[in-house]
Design an enzyme around this catalytic site. Structure first.
Site, PDB file in Angstrom:
ATOM      1  N   LYS A 195      21.626  47.619  -3.202  1.00 22.70           N
ATOM      2  CA  LYS A 195      21.878  49.044  -2.973  1.00 22.70           C
ATOM      3  C   LYS A 195      20.929  49.595  -1.918  1.00 22.70           C
ATOM      4  O   LYS A 195      21.152  50.653  -1.363  1.00 22.70           O
ATOM      5  CB  LYS A 195      21.709  49.815  -4.285  1.00 22.70           C
ATOM      6  CG  LYS A 195      22.733  49.388  -5.316  1.00 22.70           C
ATOM      7  CD  LYS A 195      23.190  50.520  -6.224  1.00 22.70           C
ATOM      8  CE  LYS A 195      24.326  50.033  -7.097  1.00 22.70           C
ATOM      9  NZ  LYS A 195      25.075  51.057  -7.767  1.00 22.70           N
ATOM     10  N   ARG A 196      19.864  48.864  -1.676  1.00 19.01           N
ATOM     11  CA  ARG A 196      18.898  49.291  -0.663  1.00 19.01           C
ATOM     12  C   ARG A 196      19.431  49.049   0.749  1.00 19.01           C
ATOM     13  O   ARG A 196      19.038  49.715   1.687  1.00 19.01           O
ATOM     14  CB  ARG A 196      17.578  48.515  -0.834  1.00 19.01           C
ATOM     15  CG  ARG A 196      16.905  48.728  -2.181  1.00 19.01           C
ATOM     16  CD  ARG A 196      16.039  49.990  -2.193  1.00 19.01           C
ATOM     17  NE  ARG A 196      15.827  50.446  -3.564  1.00 19.01           N
ATOM     18  CZ  ARG A 196      16.547  51.403  -4.141  1.00 19.01           C
ATOM     19  NH1 ARG A 196      17.519  52.002  -3.485  1.00 19.01           N
ATOM     20  NH2 ARG A 196      16.293  51.776  -5.379  1.00 19.01           N
TER      21      ARG A 196
END
Length: 500
Positions: free
Chosen positions: A269-270
Site C-alpha cells: 500500500k506504500r
RNA sequence: GGCCCCAUCGUUUAGCGGCCUAGGACGCUGCCCUCUCACGGCAGUAGCGCGGGUUCAAAUCCCGCUGGGGUCACCA
C-alpha cells in the site's frame, strides 16, 4: 477421504455466482481491483451473477470514506454488479455490519449441532499449556476444551469469564481442487480448532465470510493467493454448515496470483502504483487499466496483449489463470494505456482530456465555443503522442494562452541555434504576407520551407526548432504547422516577433 | 519452525513429450520515416534455477534440492 467429496453437491453444475467482498480499509489497491475484474469477467463470461458485498466487520479499521472510494473505483472502471450494495437483491443486506442477526442464527445452529464449542482459554494460557507440555508455542491452541465438563465450564463462568466459540475441525486431510492450481491437500492437523466468535459475541471473518458465501449461493470463490491457506478452514466450516443444514453445497475455489511490486515483495500500500486512483490521476483510461490488469495472471493469446473489454470477457476463464505471481510493471501498463488511447474515437478522446485540462487550469470550469473549436482541432494532434491523459495539459496549454503568456522553457531554449531570433523574425515576415484565408497547415509549411530551407539553406531541424519554441515555449509540442494554423495568423506572427 | 503455493529473456507471457537451433509483448540498443516528441517500419539484445530419474525423445512428466512467496490472531 476428503471432506469435499460426497455428500456435497458441488457447484459445477449450477449457474455461476461470484462475488467481490472487499473490506473498506484504505484506498483501493490494484490487486484488489484485479480480483474484482476477474470475478466480474467470469460472471459476464458465463452469464452468471456478480455479487458485491462489503466486509466491514472490523470497526477499528473500516471507514465510510474507503467504502466510497471502492464504489467510486468500480463505477469509474465500469465493473457493474448484479446484486449487492447499492443495487439490492434477495440476500440483503450486503454489508456485514448490518448482518449480525443472521450470523447469530447460524451460530445457534452450529452450536446446537455441536460443530462449534465454547473455549475459555486465553492466549497466555494456551502458550503456557504448550510450554508445559514441551510443545512449540507456534502450535497454538491444542483443542483441549473440546469436551469441557459442566463443572469446568461452571468454574470459568464463576470467574466471570465468557467463552470464545471455536469450530471443531475434523481430524482428517482436507483436499480441494483449486481452479487455478489444481488439487491441493492440507494434512490433518495442519491447524487447530479456530475461533469463530469472540467472547463478546462478535463473529469473526473466519465465520462470517463463508457464511455469507453460503447464504448468498456463491458457486466460485475467486480471491487472492493470500487466502489459500485459510481455504481448508473454510471448507471445514462449510462441512459443519452442510451437516447443520445451512448450506447445500460448497463453492469451488480459485486463488489468483499476487500482484508484486519491485523485487520479490507484494505491491504494498506504500507503493504509489498500488493505488487505483494514482493511475486515474495520471490519466489512465479505464480501458487501459483494465486491459493491463487483465494481463496480471492471464493472457488473451500468445501474440496479443491489447484487447477490448468485450474480447476479454468472451475469452476469460479462471482455468487459464497463471499461478505465478505477476509483477506490476508500470512501463508495460503505460504502453498498454497508450495503445488504448490510440483506439479511442476522436470525439471520445477529446471529451476525456477536458477534465485533465481543467484541473491543470488550462481550461476553466466551462468550456467556451472558441476553446471547444481549438480542442476539436488540437486533440487529434496529441492522441497519437501521449501515454496518459495527464500529459495533455502541458502539450496543449500554449494554444489557450496569449502571446504575452508564453514562457520559454530552459529545455527548449538550450538546443536552439545562435540565430534563432533571426529565424523567428524572418518567418514572421514571411507569414505576415500570407493571406488570412491561406493560413493553413500545408501553405504555412510551403512558405516556411521556401524562406528557411531553400533561401536560408537551413536544415529542417535547425529551422523549425526556434519556431516551435517561439510559439509553444517548449521543445516538445504537437506538430508545428498544424499548431500555427490553430493559433491563427495574427497570434502566430505575434509570437514569432516576440521571440528574442 | 509446521503447513501450503510458485519457478521460461531485465519484466510479462507462449509452450501442456517430438512442430523449440524456445515464439510474442514491454523495456533497452541501432537503423529507417520525420518540423520536435510520438506513431509506424526494420534489425538486434537476452531466458528454460540445480541434480537425478521416466522416455527413442523433456522447457514440457516424476522425485529431490535450491530459491522466492504466503500462512499459522479472539485482523480481514
Amino acid at each position: 477421504m476428503s471432506l469435499i467429496t460426497a455428500p456435497f453437491t458441488t457447484a459445477s453444475g449450477a449457474d455461476v455466482v461470484v462475488r467481490f467482498c472487499p473490506s473498506p480499509t484504505g484506498t483501493p489497491h490494484v490487486g484488489l481491483i484485479r480480483t474484482a475484474l476477474f470475478n466480474w469477467a467470469y460472471a459476464r463470461h458465463t452469464g452468471g451473477k456478480f455479487v458485491f458485498r462489503i466486509e466491514d466487520t472490523d470497526a477499528e479499521r473500516d471507514s465510510e470514506e474507503s467504502f466510497e472510494m471502492i464504489l467510486d473505483g468500480l463505477r469509474w472502471l465500469g465493473l457493474n454488479w448484479d446484486e449487492g450494495v447499492g443495487v439490492g437483491g434477495p440476500n440483503e443486506p450486503y454489508r456485514q455490519s448490518e448482518r449480525k442477526h443472521i450470523y447469530l442464527e447460524v451460530i445457534e445452529k452450529l452450536k446446537a449441532s455441536g460443530h462449534i464449542y465454547e473455549s475459555f482459554l486465553n492466549a497466555e494460557e494456551i502458550d503456557a499449556r504448550n510450554k508445559a507440555a514441551g510443545r512449540a508455542v507456534q502450535l497454538g491452541y491444542d483443542n483441549s476444551e473440546r469436551e469441557l465438563s459442566a463443572e469446568q465450564r461452571a468454574a470459568y463462568i464463576a470467574e466471570g469469564r465468557s467463552p470464545a466459540l471455536r469450530l471443531r475441525v475434523p481430524d482428517q486431510d482436507i483436499t480441494f481442487t483449486d481452479l487455478v492450481r489444481g488439487e491441493i491437500t492440507f494434512p490433518a492437523g495442519s491447524f487447530p480448532d479456530f475461533v469463530v466468535v469472540r467472547p463478546n459475541g462478535q463473529p469473526l471473518y473466519t465465520l462470517v465470510n463463508p457464511v455469507d458465501d453460503a447464504l448468498m449461493g456463491i458457486t466460485h470463490v475467486l480471491r487472492g493467493e493470500d487466502l489459500l491457506s485459510s481455504t481448508p478452514r473454510q471448507i471445514a466450516l462449510y462441512n459443519a454448515m452442510y451437516e447443520a443444514g445451512i448450506t447445500k453445497f460448497i463453492p469451488q475455489f480459485g486463488h489468483l496470483p499476487f500482484v508484486m511490486g519491485d523485487g520479490n515483495k507484494k505491491l504494498s500500500k506504500r507503493d504509489p502504483e498500488s493505488n487505483l486512483f494514482h493511475h486515474r490521476d495520471r490519466g489512465f483510461i479505464p480501458e487501459g487499466l483494465l486491459n493491463y490488469l487483465a494481463l496480471l495472471g492471464w493472457g488473451l493469446s500468445a501474440d496479443r496483449d491489447v484487447f477490448s473489454l468485450d474480447e476479454f470477457v468472451a475469452a476469460f476463464d479462471v482455468a487459464n489463470v497463471n499461478p505465478n505471481p505477476a509483477r506490476f510493471d508500470q512501463k508495460k501498463a503505460d504502453a498498454i494505456n497508450a495503445s488504448q488511447i490510440r483506439l479511442l474515437a476522436a470525439d471520445d478522446f477529446k471529451s476525456r482530456i477536458v477534465p485533465y485540462l481543467q484541473s491543470a487550469g488550462v481550461l476553466g470550469k466551462t468550456v467556451s465555443a472558441e476553446e471547444d473549436a481549438i480542442l476539436n482541432a488540437a486533440a487529434p494532434l496529441i492522441q497519437e503522442r501521449i501515454t496518459v491523459l495527464g500529459e495533455a495539459p502541458d502539450l496543449l496549454a500554449f494554444l489557450f494562452k496569449s502571446a504575452g503568456e508564453i514562457v520559454i522553457e530552459d529545455d527548449a531554449r538550450n538546443g536552439l541555434p545562435d540565430n534563432a531570433a533571426e529565424i523567428a523574425h524572418v518567418s514572421a515576415d514571411a507569414l505576415e504576407a500570407v493571406a488570412e484565408a491561406e493560413f493553413k497547415t500545408e501553405h504555412i509549411q510551403q512558405v516556411l520551407n521556401a524562406v528557411l530551407i531553400e533561401k536560408m539553406e537551413l536544415k529542417p531541424r535547425v529551422a523549425f526548432g526556434p519556431l516551435r519554441t517561439a510559439i509553444s515555449g517548449r521543445r516538445i509540442s504537437p506538430p508545428l504547422f498544424e499548431s500555427m494554423e490553430i493559433l491563427g495568423k495574427a497570434e502566430t506572427v505575434s509570437r514569432l516577433r516576440a521571440f528574442a
